[in-house]
Motif scaffolding. Structure first.
Motif, PDB file in Angstrom:
ATOM      1  N   TYR A   1      -6.581  70.594 -34.754  1.00 44.19           N
ATOM      2  CA  TYR A   1      -5.863  71.166 -33.609  1.00 44.19           C
ATOM      3  C   TYR A   1      -4.471  71.642 -34.024  1.00 44.19           C
ATOM      4  O   TYR A   1      -3.980  72.677 -33.560  1.00 44.19           O
ATOM      5  CB  TYR A   1      -5.753  70.114 -32.507  1.00 44.19           C
ATOM      6  N   GLY A   2      -3.839  70.906 -34.926  1.00 42.67           N
ATOM      7  CA  GLY A   2      -2.510  71.281 -35.408  1.00 42.67           C
ATOM      8  C   GLY A   2      -2.495  72.623 -36.114  1.00 42.67           C
ATOM      9  O   GLY A   2      -1.510  73.365 -36.024  1.00 42.67           O
TER      10      GLY A   2
ATOM     11  N   PRO B   1      -3.405  73.394 -12.554  1.00 40.43           N
ATOM     12  CA  PRO B   1      -4.313  73.335 -13.712  1.00 40.43           C
ATOM     13  C   PRO B   1      -5.287  74.510 -13.680  1.00 40.43           C
ATOM     14  O   PRO B   1      -5.872  74.810 -12.641  1.00 40.43           O
ATOM     15  CB  PRO B   1      -5.062  72.007 -13.500  1.00 40.43           C
ATOM     16  N   VAL B   2      -5.425  75.178 -14.808  1.00 39.00           N
ATOM     17  CA  VAL B   2      -6.369  76.284 -14.948  1.00 39.00           C
ATOM     18  C   VAL B   2      -7.171  76.049 -16.218  1.00 39.00           C
ATOM     19  O   VAL B   2      -6.597  75.883 -17.303  1.00 39.00           O
ATOM     20  CB  VAL B   2      -5.648  77.649 -15.018  1.00 39.00           C
ATOM     21  N   ALA B   3      -8.490  76.006 -16.079  1.00 47.47           N
ATOM     22  CA  ALA B   3      -9.357  75.702 -17.220  1.00 47.47           C
ATOM     23  C   ALA B   3      -9.168  76.706 -18.349  1.00 47.47           C
ATOM     24  O   ALA B   3      -8.910  77.894 -18.114  1.00 47.47           O
ATOM     25  CB  ALA B   3     -10.818  75.695 -16.768  1.00 47.47           C
ATOM     26  N   ASP B   4      -9.283  76.213 -19.574  1.00 47.67           N
ATOM     27  CA  ASP B   4      -9.261  77.044 -20.787  1.00 47.67           C
ATOM     28  C   ASP B   4      -7.941  77.773 -20.999  1.00 47.67           C
ATOM     29  O   ASP B   4      -7.905  78.816 -21.653  1.00 47.67           O
ATOM     30  CB  ASP B   4     -10.410  78.075 -20.764  1.00 47.67           C
ATOM     31  N   SER B   5      -6.866  77.246 -20.448  1.00 45.99           N
ATOM     32  CA  SER B   5      -5.553  77.848 -20.691  1.00 45.99           C
ATOM     33  C   SER B   5      -4.592  76.786 -21.188  1.00 45.99           C
ATOM     34  O   SER B   5      -4.804  75.584 -21.002  1.00 45.99           O
ATOM     35  CB  SER B   5      -5.000  78.500 -19.414  1.00 45.99           C
TER      36      SER B   5
ATOM     37  N   ALA C   1     -13.897  75.334 -27.860  1.00 44.44           N
ATOM     38  CA  ALA C   1     -14.032  74.424 -26.724  1.00 44.44           C
ATOM     39  C   ALA C   1     -14.473  73.033 -27.165  1.00 44.44           C
ATOM     40  O   ALA C   1     -14.028  72.023 -26.603  1.00 44.44           O
ATOM     41  CB  ALA C   1     -15.019  75.000 -25.711  1.00 44.44           C
ATOM     42  N   ASN C   2     -15.339  72.966 -28.193  1.00 43.73           N
ATOM     43  CA  ASN C   2     -15.813  71.638 -28.630  1.00 43.73           C
ATOM     44  C   ASN C   2     -14.680  70.813 -29.239  1.00 43.73           C
ATOM     45  O   ASN C   2     -14.654  69.584 -29.117  1.00 43.73           O
ATOM     46  CB  ASN C   2     -16.987  71.760 -29.597  1.00 43.73           C
ATOM     47  N   LEU C   3     -13.722  71.472 -29.893  1.00 45.35           N
ATOM     48  CA  LEU C   3     -12.560  70.760 -30.427  1.00 45.35           C
ATOM     49  C   LEU C   3     -11.710  70.211 -29.288  1.00 45.35           C
ATOM     50  O   LEU C   3     -11.287  69.047 -29.314  1.00 45.35           O
ATOM     51  CB  LEU C   3     -11.731  71.684 -31.316  1.00 45.35           C
ATOM     52  N   LEU C   4     -11.446  71.036 -28.286  1.00 48.22           N
ATOM     53  CA  LEU C   4     -10.639  70.589 -27.152  1.00 48.22           C
ATOM     54  C   LEU C   4     -11.310  69.427 -26.428  1.00 48.22           C
ATOM     55  O   LEU C   4     -10.653  68.432 -26.081  1.00 48.22           O
ATOM     56  CB  LEU C   4     -10.414  71.752 -26.177  1.00 48.22           C
ATOM     57  N   ASN C   5     -12.614  69.529 -26.211  1.00 48.37           N
ATOM     58  CA  ASN C   5     -13.323  68.472 -25.502  1.00 48.37           C
ATOM     59  C   ASN C   5     -13.349  67.172 -26.304  1.00 48.37           C
ATOM     60  O   ASN C   5     -13.173  66.078 -25.745  1.00 48.37           O
ATOM     61  CB  ASN C   5     -14.755  68.919 -25.184  1.00 48.37           C
TER      62      ASN C   5
END
Length: 332
Positions: free
Chosen positions: A153-154, A241-245, A64-68
Motif C-alpha cells: 500500500y505504501g 463516505p464515498v466508496a472507492d475514493s 480493491a483486493n489490497l484495500l479490502n
C-alpha cells in the motif's frame, strides 16, 4: 460489536453501545471537489487547493483486493486485547498509541503541558522500515502480514503523493526540479486510527480535536462511517463516505511552499453515535527532507526539522500546536 477489552480502559468506563438513533448535528453539504490524478494538473485541482485544501481522489489505481485485505487486517489487529496491542507494538518502527495523535517521529507521545484525551487509538508505522522486522510485532503472523500489506500500500501512496505534488507545483507555475526535495517519500508514515462507537455524555469529547497536519500532504482511506469534518466559512463540514475514493488534504508544509496560495485545512474527527461499529481509517503522511529550507515572502526561512521542533516545544509548554504562525514574518 468489537471486543470490549480491546479498548483502552478509559474508553470502557463509558457506554460503547449506541443510543437510539439521533439526528446528526446540522452541517453543510459535502462540497469536496473530485480529482482524477490521470487528469492532473487541472484547474479543478488548483481551485481545490486554493479554496479548501482538501479534495476527493478517484481512479487512484489501488487494487480493491489490497484495500479490502488491509481493512480486514486492521480490524483484526484493533480487536486484540488492549494489553496485547501494547505488548505487540512497542517498537520504534511500529508502535501503538491512544488518547492523542500528537506523537514524536519515533511514535512516542509528545510531552504535553495540558493533557487532553482524544477518543482515538492507533498504530504509528514508519513506511519502508516496517517491513524490516525491527519494529513492534515480532514474528506474529497477523502482524507480519499487516506489515507486508502496508509495504504494498505504501508504494501506491508514494506514487500518488508524487503525482499530486508534481501537479500542485505545476499549477503554481513553479519549476519542479527546484522543489522536488520538498516531498521526500522516505519520510512517509502511516497512522491507523480507530474511534469507539457509542454515547459519551460530554458533547465536547472529540475523536480528534481540531488541527492542521504538519505534512506536505496527507492521504486518507476512510471506512463507511462518517466522522471527519473540515472547517470552511466559519462552519464545520462533514465529509461523506464515498466508496472507492480517498481523501487528500494539504498540510502546513504545502501552505508554506506555496507562499500561502494553497491552504492547510483545519479538520477534526467527531464521534459517530449512530453506529455499532468503530470508525477506522488509515492515513499516509509525507514530509520534506528534514534539512530542506523553505523560503517564502510570508515566512522567515525554516526547515521541517525547525518546524517539528517548534511544534514539540509548543505542545509541551502550551498543550497545543501553534504551527505556521510561529514562522510568519511581521505584518503577514
Amino acid at each position: 460489536m468489537s471486543n470490549p477489552l480491546s479498548y483502552p480502559p478509559l474508553f470502557r468506563t463509558h457506554d460503547l453501545t449506541p443510543p437510539a438513533h439521533q439526528p446528526d448535528p446540522a452541517h453543510s453539504p459535502d462540497p469536496l471537489p473530485i480529482i482524477d490524478p490521470a487528469h492532473s494538473p487541472s484547474p479543478a485541482l488548483s481551485s481545490a487547493c486554493r479554496d479548501l485544501g482538501i479534495f476527493r481522489l478517484i481512479n487512484h489505481g489501488i487494487p480493491a483486493n489490497l484495500l479490502n485485505s488491509l481493512k480486514d487486517h486492521v480490524k483484526r489487529l484493533f480487536d486484540l486485547d488492549f494489553e496485547s496491542k501494547k505488548e505487540l507494538f512497542g517498537g520504534d518502527v511500529v508502535s501503538y498509541f491512544w488518547g492523542t495523535p500528537a506523537l514524536t517521529s519515533s511514535g512516542d507521545e509528545m510531552r504535553r503541558g495540558v493533557r487532553r484525551v482524544d477518543w482515538v487509538e492507533g498504530f504509528n508505522v514508519r513506511v519502508g522500515e516496517a517491513v524490516e522486522g525491527s519494529g513492534g510485532g515480532g514474528d506474529d503472523a497477523l502482524v507480519v502480514e499487516f506489515r507486508d500489506l502496508l509495504e504494498e500500500y505504501g508504494r501506491h501512496m508514494s506514487r500518488l503523493a508524487r503525482t499530486i505534488f508534481e501537479a500542485m507545483i505545476s499549477s503554481l507555475g513553479i519549476e519542479f526540479q527546484r522543489h522536488e526535495n520538498f516531498l521526500d517519500e522516505s519520510t512517509g508514515l502511516f497512522r491507523v486510527y480507530r474511534y469507539p462507537p457509542g454515547s459519551v455524555a460530554d458533547e465536547e469529547v472529540k475523536g480528534m480535536e481540531e488541527h492542521t497536519d504538519s505534512s506536505v500532504l496527507s492521504i486518507l482511506m476512510p471506512n463507511e462511517i462518517a466522522g471527519l469534518e473540515f472547517f470552511k466559512d466559519d462552519s464545520w463540514v462533514l465529509v461523506e463516505p464515498v466508496a472507492d475514493s480517498l481523501i487528500v488534504n494539504l498540510g502546513d508544509m504545502m501552505q508554506a511552499i506555496s507562499n500561502d496560495e494553497f491552504k492547510s485545512v483545519k479538520h477534526r474527527v467527531r464521534l459517530n453515535r449512530n453506529h455499532e461499529s468503530s470508525r477506522v481509517s488509515i492515513c499516509y503522511f509525507v514530509f520534506p527532507e528534514d534539512s530542506c529550507l523553505i523560503r517564502s515572502s510570508m515566512y522567515k526561512p525554516f526547515s521541517y526539522a525547525d518546524f517539528h521542533a517548534q511544534v514539540e516545544q509548543d505542545i509541551a509548554n502550551l498543550g497545543y500546536k501553534v504551527g505556521l504562525d510561529r514562522f510568519k514574518l511581521p505584518g503577514q
